[in-house]
Design a protein around this motif. Structure first.
Motif, PDB file in Angstrom:
ATOM      1  N   SER A 141       0.835  -1.204   0.000  1.00 53.97           N
ATOM      2  CA  SER A 141       0.000   0.000   0.000  1.00 53.97           C
ATOM      3  C   SER A 141       0.875   1.261   0.000  1.00 53.97           C
ATOM      4  N   PRO A 142       0.320   2.383  -0.446  1.00 51.34           N
ATOM      5  CA  PRO A 142       1.076   3.644  -0.378  1.00 51.34           C
ATOM      6  C   PRO A 142       1.503   3.988   1.052  1.00 51.34           C
ATOM      7  N   GLU A 143       0.636   3.713   2.009  1.00 52.34           N
ATOM      8  CA  GLU A 143       0.972   4.000   3.404  1.00 52.34           C
ATOM      9  C   GLU A 143       2.131   3.117   3.855  1.00 52.34           C
ATOM     10  N   GLY A 144       2.126   1.863   3.410  1.00 56.89           N
ATOM     11  CA  GLY A 144       3.211   0.945   3.747  1.00 56.89           C
ATOM     12  C   GLY A 144       4.537   1.392   3.149  1.00 56.89           C
ATOM     13  N   LYS A 145       4.485   1.897   1.921  1.00 55.35           N
ATOM     14  CA  LYS A 145       5.699   2.407   1.278  1.00 55.35           C
ATOM     15  C   LYS A 145       6.230   3.623   2.024  1.00 55.35           C
ATOM     16  N   ASP A 146       5.314   4.501   2.450  1.00 51.48           N
ATOM     17  CA  ASP A 146       5.726   5.674   3.233  1.00 51.48           C
ATOM     18  C   ASP A 146       6.319   5.263   4.575  1.00 51.48           C
ATOM     19  N   ALA A 147       5.723   4.262   5.221  1.00 56.51           N
ATOM     20  CA  ALA A 147       6.236   3.776   6.499  1.00 56.51           C
ATOM     21  C   ALA A 147       7.629   3.170   6.316  1.00 56.51           C
ATOM     22  N   LEU A 148       7.848   2.478   5.207  1.00 58.84           N
ATOM     23  CA  LEU A 148       9.162   1.904   4.919  1.00 58.84           C
ATOM     24  C   LEU A 148      10.201   3.018   4.787  1.00 58.84           C
ATOM     25  N   TYR A 172      12.366   7.243  -2.944  1.00 59.39           N
ATOM     26  CA  TYR A 172      12.460   6.115  -3.857  1.00 59.39           C
ATOM     27  C   TYR A 172      12.831   6.635  -5.238  1.00 59.39           C
ATOM     28  N   THR A 173      13.756   5.947  -5.892  1.00 56.45           N
ATOM     29  CA  THR A 173      14.005   6.211  -7.307  1.00 56.45           C
ATOM     30  C   THR A 173      13.487   5.055  -8.144  1.00 56.45           C
ATOM     31  N   SER A 174      13.298   3.902  -7.498  1.00 62.69           N
ATOM     32  CA  SER A 174      12.636   2.760  -8.128  1.00 62.69           C
ATOM     33  C   SER A 174      12.103   1.869  -7.013  1.00 62.69           C
ATOM     34  N   PHE A 175      11.049   1.123  -7.343  1.00 64.20           N
ATOM     35  CA  PHE A 175      10.432   0.242  -6.346  1.00 64.20           C
ATOM     36  C   PHE A 175       9.773  -0.898  -7.096  1.00 64.20           C
ATOM     37  N   LEU A 176      10.262  -2.101  -6.875  1.00 66.11           N
ATOM     38  CA  LEU A 176       9.752  -3.261  -7.598  1.00 66.11           C
ATOM     39  C   LEU A 176       9.557  -4.411  -6.626  1.00 66.11           C
ATOM     40  N   ILE A 177       8.393  -5.038  -6.690  1.00 72.15           N
ATOM     41  CA  ILE A 177       8.112  -6.235  -5.895  1.00 72.15           C
ATOM     42  C   ILE A 177       7.615  -7.312  -6.849  1.00 72.15           C
TER      43      ILE A 177
END
Length: 178
Positions: A141-148, A172-177
């Motif tokens: 989630s966006p919130e999870g990415k912000d928390a990270l 972040y400059t890139s984010f891949l899962i």
């Protein structure tokens, strides 16, 4: 003679279809052109509106900070460091093991902070990899990415402290899962 009439009839039918096909193609091109023009026009309007709101926000902030010594000129210009190579880690989302690849930029207000990060790079990379490997499904989630990002920022602020300050932000400059 019957064969000649049949051939003429087929040729007439084909010749009637060509203008219809060409008209259909022309209509599709026109619709695509208008659609892309509309989207680009809306995008330009959105960018202009965002730019205007950013300028207004900056003007409001500058007005509020005129009498203080904490303005950006007093603090210093933002400087960035790209952490290379990108970070790659495995994590368990509760159902499966997943693979995460993250690119990060670090922002500070003094080059000395970035120089210390470079000197501590093995420790910095180790701590960030531990954080990435400890994630769960919330990171989707966006919130999870912000928390990270907040976890990474907090860890870097504890690791890197100079007389000039510490890490101000992480992006972040890139984010891949996968």
């Amino acid at each position: 003679m019957a064969d000649d009439d049949a051939t003429e009839e087929v040729t007439e039918k084909k010749s009637r279809k060509v203008p219809l096909i060409m008209g259909g193609i022309g209509l599709l091109v026109a619709v695509a052109g208008f659609s892309s023009g509309y989207v680009l026009g809306m995008t330009s309007a959105l960018v202009a509106a965002l730019h205007a709101s950013d300028e207004q926000s900056a003007a409001d902030e500058n007005g509020a900070q005129k009498g203080t010594a904490t303005s950006e000129a007093a603090v210093g210009k933002a400087v960035f460091l790209t952490l290379r190579p990108d970070f790659t880690a495995n994590f368990n989302d509760g159902e499966n093991m997943r693979f995460m690849q993250v690119g990060l930029d670090v922002m500070a207000r003094d080059e000395a902070v970035l120089k210390q990060i470079e000197e501590l790079m093995p420790k910095v990379r180790y701590e960030i990899l531990k954080i990435l490997g400890g994630q769960d499904a919330a990171v989707y989630s966006p919130e999870g990415k912000d928390a990270l990002l907040a976890q990474i920022r907090s860890k870097l602020q504890k690791l890197v402290v100079t007389e000039a300050g510490t890490v101000e932000d992480v992006f972040y400059t890139s984010f891949l899962i996968q």
